[in-house]
Scaffold this active site. Structure first.
Site, PDB file in Angstrom:
ATOM      1  N   HIS A 111       0.822  -1.211   0.000  1.00 31.12           N
ATOM      2  CA  HIS A 111       0.000   0.000   0.000  1.00 31.12           C
ATOM      3  C   HIS A 111       0.856   1.262   0.000  1.00 31.12           C
ATOM      4  O   HIS A 111       0.420   2.328  -0.457  1.00 31.12           O
ATOM      5  CB  HIS A 111      -0.928  -0.009   1.216  1.00 31.12           C
ATOM      6  CG  HIS A 111      -2.187   0.785   1.038  1.00 31.12           C
ATOM      7  ND1 HIS A 111      -2.204   2.063   0.518  1.00 31.12           N
ATOM      8  CD2 HIS A 111      -3.478   0.478   1.313  1.00 31.12           C
ATOM      9  CE1 HIS A 111      -3.451   2.509   0.490  1.00 31.12           C
ATOM     10  NE2 HIS A 111      -4.249   1.567   0.957  1.00 31.12           N
ATOM     11  N   LYS A 119     -32.430   5.652   1.297  1.00 35.79           N
ATOM     12  CA  LYS A 119     -32.313   7.106   1.481  1.00 35.79           C
ATOM     13  C   LYS A 119     -33.642   7.704   1.937  1.00 35.79           C
ATOM     14  O   LYS A 119     -33.686   8.533   2.859  1.00 35.79           O
ATOM     15  CB  LYS A 119     -31.868   7.766   0.173  1.00 35.79           C
ATOM     16  CG  LYS A 119     -30.438   7.487  -0.237  1.00 35.79           C
ATOM     17  CD  LYS A 119     -30.134   8.177  -1.567  1.00 35.79           C
ATOM     18  CE  LYS A 119     -28.729   7.907  -2.038  1.00 35.79           C
ATOM     19  NZ  LYS A 119     -28.442   8.546  -3.350  1.00 35.79           N
ATOM     20  N   HIS A 132     -26.138  14.760   4.702  1.00 36.03           N
ATOM     21  CA  HIS A 132     -25.178  13.921   3.970  1.00 36.03           C
ATOM     22  C   HIS A 132     -25.707  12.485   3.910  1.00 36.03           C
ATOM     23  O   HIS A 132     -25.181  11.572   4.543  1.00 36.03           O
ATOM     24  CB  HIS A 132     -23.804  13.967   4.637  1.00 36.03           C
ATOM     25  CG  HIS A 132     -22.693  13.515   3.731  1.00 36.03           C
ATOM     26  ND1 HIS A 132     -22.139  14.319   2.758  1.00 36.03           N
ATOM     27  CD2 HIS A 132     -22.051  12.336   3.620  1.00 36.03           C
ATOM     28  CE1 HIS A 132     -21.200  13.662   2.103  1.00 36.03           C
ATOM     29  NE2 HIS A 132     -21.129  12.444   2.609  1.00 36.03           N
ATOM     30  N   SER A 190     -25.439   7.441  -1.426  1.00 37.42           N
ATOM     31  CA  SER A 190     -25.406   6.000  -1.694  1.00 37.42           C
ATOM     32  C   SER A 190     -24.367   5.314  -0.817  1.00 37.42           C
ATOM     33  O   SER A 190     -24.590   4.208  -0.310  1.00 37.42           O
ATOM     34  CB  SER A 190     -25.096   5.748  -3.175  1.00 37.42           C
ATOM     35  OG  SER A 190     -26.107   6.271  -3.996  1.00 37.42           O
ATOM     36  N   ASP A 206     -10.596  -3.595 -19.406  1.00 40.08           N
ATOM     37  CA  ASP A 206     -10.810  -4.520 -20.523  1.00 40.08           C
ATOM     38  C   ASP A 206      -9.488  -4.734 -21.253  1.00 40.08           C
ATOM     39  O   ASP A 206      -8.985  -3.839 -21.927  1.00 40.08           O
ATOM     40  CB  ASP A 206     -11.873  -3.948 -21.464  1.00 40.08           C
ATOM     41  CG  ASP A 206     -12.144  -4.839 -22.662  1.00 40.08           C
ATOM     42  OD1 ASP A 206     -11.515  -5.912 -22.789  1.00 40.08           O
ATOM     43  OD2 ASP A 206     -12.988  -4.453 -23.498  1.00 40.08           O
TER      44      ASP A 206
END
Length: 453
Positions: free
Chosen positions: A165, A254, A266, A269, A394
């Site tokens: 990382h 929501k 706030h 999703s 891809d």
């Protein structure tokens, strides 16, 4: 299992710079002791071993070599002073390379790409370990990237990535993977490599007026006995499961929150999905039979890209780490109750909202202290982001059939992966690694709750 067809070292293509050194910033230091990141992309591709050896392997090696010309640090090493007297750095010199394994497996490809609970140990056959660190004058050099490509004859291919990382966050690694995919798909034609995939290396754009770099480095040195440069992996006895939450269900979640808390600002999703998973995780614990402390603290943690929070903003293609952590916390009984989901949304949303545009908070280093009082064993953390689309990688074989974040298997707490769904815009894909008992309980609660929205 996977049997090795070829093991090789891929160097950057001719014409690459002869050396590149990047000092680590305070955003990088915090990841020195972190476990390695492991991801697998699965592609449906019904080819034979001869085709794999004669066409896929050569083109992948050529396109990877060309990609590394742009991403030199990934072919290099993290150089850590053996006496800890100075800062570590990312260092590339001519001759450095990325270890790549090409292998073949007779495992059931359709089982691996499923969404049902699957044994976590099965996936470790398809991600490589980083090579052992080597001693050099005054420093220890540890590679930061390794790749494994596995053929499932007449079914598909997987590409497994293991990275340190400290080399870069998800935004950096995803850009590398997608750049490689583009160059492979278009036969090495570099004109298809858009500017967003060309790394920005100037570390001077990371401002440090308050000496945060030195403070965090001094703090990290206290834990140097915990920092293993070696990549040691012991697959846990867990199962992996994948869950889809649709755009339609997200909208219902929501609306549910805003009906109960109309003044919340706030509700996104991300917040409702994470809050829903968090509360299902808490409630599923009862199935394990372990004693539960209702007044014990529970924690939720996520790391967010802060490139845009600087003034001026860092370039989106900045190479390295640029993450800050947000933490929400509350009592177990609060999350397990009827209002648990709403409480979780409010806590996660507020943790993000109050800091999401706060450059001063970032430059003060206060985000580093967010985790000081977190009990890792009572926490849920997030890996990945819907903003980072690996399903767009891809290589010329179509979009990936499945993405697996193998590194969520850690035993310190519970991690969930979060990404875009491959099939539908707006749907989200959640990955979890839990004991079989806990997974079954979670799945029942997750499905039951969604069905009643």
């Amino acid at each position: 299992m996977a049997s090795v067809i070829e093991q090789c070292q891929v160097v950057p293509s001719p014409g690459s710079a002869t050396e590149l050194t990047l000092p680590l910033t305070y955003f990088d230091h915090v990841w020195l002791a972190f476990h390695r990141m492991r991801r697998i992309l699965f592609y449906k591709l019904p080819i034979s071993r001869p085709d794999f050896v004669q066409t896929i392997i050569p083109t992948l090696k050529d396109s990877l070599s060309l990609t590394l010309k742009y991403y030199l640090p990934l072919a290099g090493n993290v150089a850590c002073p053996q006496d800890w007297s100075g800062y570590p750095e990312l260092r590339y010199v001519t001759g450095n390379s990325v270890s790549v394994i090409f292998s073949e497996s007779d495992m059931d490809f359709n089982y691996l790409i499923g969404y049902h609970p699957r044994n976590t140990k099965d996936f470790y056959h398809f991600v490589p370990q980083l090579a052992e660190p080597k001693d050099a004058p005054g420093v220890q050099l540890a590679p930061v990237l390794a790749i494994q490509v596995t053929l499932f004859p007449n079914h598909g291919i997987s590409i497994g990535f293991t990275n340190h990382h400290v080399a870069g966050d998800g935004a950096t690694i995803v850009k590398f993977v997608r750049a490689w995919a583009l160059l492979n798909k278009f036969g090495g034609d570099e004109q298809f490599l858009a500017n967003e995939f060309i790394p920005f290396y100037d570390r001077s754009v990371i401002k440090d007026p308050n000496g945060v770099g030195m403070s965090i480095w001094n703090e990290m040195k206290k834990y140097k006995h915990m920092m293993k440069m070696s990549d040691v992996v012991t697959p846990p006895d867990k199962v992996r499961g994948t869950f889809i939450i649709t755009r339609h269900d997200i909208g219902k979640l929501k609306n549910l929150v805003l009906t109960r808390r109309p003044k919340l600002t706030h509700v996104t999703s991300f917040t409702v999905t994470c809050a829903y998973v968090w509360t299902c995780i808490i409630k599923s614990e009862a199935a394990t039979g372990e004693e539960i402390d209702e007044n014990g603290m529970e924690f939720f943690g996520c790391a967010a890209d802060c490139r845009a929070q600087f003034n001026p903003p860092l370039p989106p293609s900045y190479f390295g780490n640029a993450l800050v952590g947000y933490v929400a916390r509350t009592r177990q009984v609060d999350l397990a109750g009827k209002e648990g989901f709403t409480i979780a949304v409010e806590l996660i949303g507020e943790a993000i909202r109050k800091r999401m545009k706060d450059e001063e908070w970032i430059l003060s280093g206060s985000w580093f202290k967010e985790y000081d009082k977190v009990d890792a064993k009572r926490s849920l953390s997030v890996a990945g982001s819907p903003k980072l689309d690996l399903y767009a990688a891809d290589f010329g074989w179509g979009r990936p059939e499945k993405l697996e974040f193998v590194s969520i298997d850690n035993d310190d707490g519970i991690s969930m992966s979060l990404s875009k769904s491959k099939d539908s815009d707006g749907d989200l894909e959640i990955g979890l690694s839990l004991s079989k008992t806990r997974m079954n309980a979670f799945a029942a609660m997750f499905t039951h709750g969604i069905s009643f929205l």
